[in-house]
Design a protein around this motif. Structure first.
Motif, PDB file in Angstrom:
ATOM      1  N   GLY A 195       0.817  -1.206   0.000  1.00  0.00           N
ATOM      2  CA  GLY A 195       0.000   0.000   0.000  1.00  0.00           C
ATOM      3  C   GLY A 195       0.855   1.262   0.000  1.00  0.00           C
ATOM      4  N   ALA A 246       1.148   4.156  -2.932  1.00  0.00           N
ATOM      5  CA  ALA A 246       0.954   5.581  -2.668  1.00  0.00           C
ATOM      6  C   ALA A 246       2.076   6.415  -3.278  1.00  0.00           C
ATOM      7  N   PRO A 291      -3.483   1.170  -6.029  1.00  0.00           N
ATOM      8  CA  PRO A 291      -3.883   0.275  -4.929  1.00  0.00           C
ATOM      9  C   PRO A 291      -4.637  -0.952  -5.424  1.00  0.00           C
ATOM     10  N   TYR A 327      -1.677   2.232   2.382  1.00  0.00           N
ATOM     11  CA  TYR A 327      -1.849   3.375   1.472  1.00  0.00           C
ATOM     12  C   TYR A 327      -2.179   4.641   2.263  1.00  0.00           C
TER      13      TYR A 327
END
Length: 216
Positions: free
Chosen positions: A43, A47, A53, A160
């Motif tokens: 995650g 980012a 994602p 994320y």
């Protein structure tokens, strides 16, 4: 373990999604590698723009299913009859226990496979009895994919959102995982103690014997 995690992170950054799949595949066949760390890392790297994602979740789920299939294949290759032969040669183990466990898995296998994906340690190993029981491959894949998709989505999303603070996931998940592993160990020790007590209560009973040649 830190070296393994750093290696997986390096794979994610260099080759993207396939690195996630490989990391989760290895986590399935070697449970001490924590998916609770690898997935938030996925995650985090998503980012940073290495992939989306959604791609991270899909690659992670592919790795989960691939690892589960390998363990399912090992269980299927072992088979129920070979397991009975092994059980017959083991002290304390009654072949009837194998039949009872197999009957239980036949009734509850789909639920065990699905919910097992959310329990550390069990998440990987549940594929082996599914293979031994020769659970329908379509059902196994369906419940494995569904459970893995939920688990992977949750931790990729957390990573994320946390960004470079993804270590917080390990900080909070580590004690939970240790408690779960401790409970599993206690359950194993309790089972062994029960087997020992049962063995001590029994005298050599011809009815408990089994013709090993019928299992070969």
């Amino acid at each position: 373990m830190n070296t393994i995690v750093e290696w997986v992170l390096d794979l994610m950054e260099q080759i993207g999604g396939p690195g996630i799949a490989l990391g989760i595949f290895l986590e399935n066949i070697f449970p001490p590698i924590p998916s609770e760390v690898i997935l938030p890392l996925a995650g985090f790297t998503s980012a940073q723009g290495h992939y989306t994602p959604v791609e991270a979740v899909l690659w992670a789920t592919l790795g989960s299913v691939a690892g589960a299939l390998l363990l399912y294949g090992i269980g299927a290759a072992l088979g129920l009859e070979r397991l009975k032969v092994i059980a017959h040669r083991m002290p304390l183990v009654d072949v009837a226990d194998i039949d009872k466990a197999d009957a239980w898995f036949t009734r509850h296998g789909p639920k065990a496979v699905f919910f097992g994906r959310f329990i550390p340690g069990i998440r990987s190993l549940i594929s082996v009895p599914a293979g031994i029981d020769r659970m329908r491959l379509g059902s196994f894949l369906g419940f494995t994919t569904a459970g893995s998709l939920i688990w992977n989505s949750l931790f990729v999303a957390i990573g994320y959102q946390l960004g470079d603070r993804y270590e917080l996931v390990e900080r909070y998940m580590d004690p939970i995982s240790k408690v779960v592993y401790a409970l599993i160990i206690l359950a194993v020790l309790g089972t062994i103690a029960w087997l020992v007590r049962r063995s001590m209560r029994r005298t050599q009973d011809p009815d408990d014997s089994i013709d090993i040649e019928t299992l070969d």
